[in-house]
Enzyme design. Structure first.
Site, PDB file in Angstrom:
ATOM      1  CB  CYS A  29      36.138  44.927  34.282  1.00 49.53           C
ATOM      2  SG  CYS A  29      37.324  43.968  35.201  1.00 49.53           S
ATOM      3  CB  CYS A  32      35.985  41.239  33.768  1.00 48.37           C
ATOM      4  SG  CYS A  32      35.594  42.053  35.323  1.00 48.37           S
TER       5      CYS A  32
END
Length: 106
Positions: A29, A32
């Site tokens: 991600c 993230c």
């Protein structure tokens, strides 16, 4: 931030009587990774919370139970109950995360 590895650790962590923040993330991600660039400063500024993270891909059933549809997501628990949820769309900046945390009464 402590890493939770499985459902048992997750259940133990969220049972705390003080507010617990759990960051759901994945290794693939990009948002993230972006959050990781500022989350340490946020953790330092909000020591009243106990901080954990957990890889959403390792616990898909938990993610589904708590409606973690996007990542990263920050969920706040107290006494085993979810009391707040910052969805990924609203967790792009340090400011957004701090505004969210300021709304939580623990």
């Amino acid at each position: 931030m402590k890493r939770l590895q499985d459902a048992q650790q997750f259940e133990q962590a969220i049972a705390a009587s003080t507010p617990v923040v759990v960051k759901f993330f994945t290794t693939w991600c990009p948002d993230c990774v972006r959050m990781d660039q500022f989350i340490g400063e946020v953790i330092a500024a909000y020591p009243q919370f106990t901080w954990y993270d957990i890889n959403r891909d390792d616990v898909p059933d938990i993610a589904e139970t708590y409606n973690v549809m996007g990542i990263p997501s920050l969920l706040v628990f107290q006494n085993g109950e979810k009391i707040a949820h910052l969805h990924s769309a609203n967790a792009k900046t340090r400011e957004q995360v701090e505004e969210f945390l300021q709304t939580i009464k623990g």
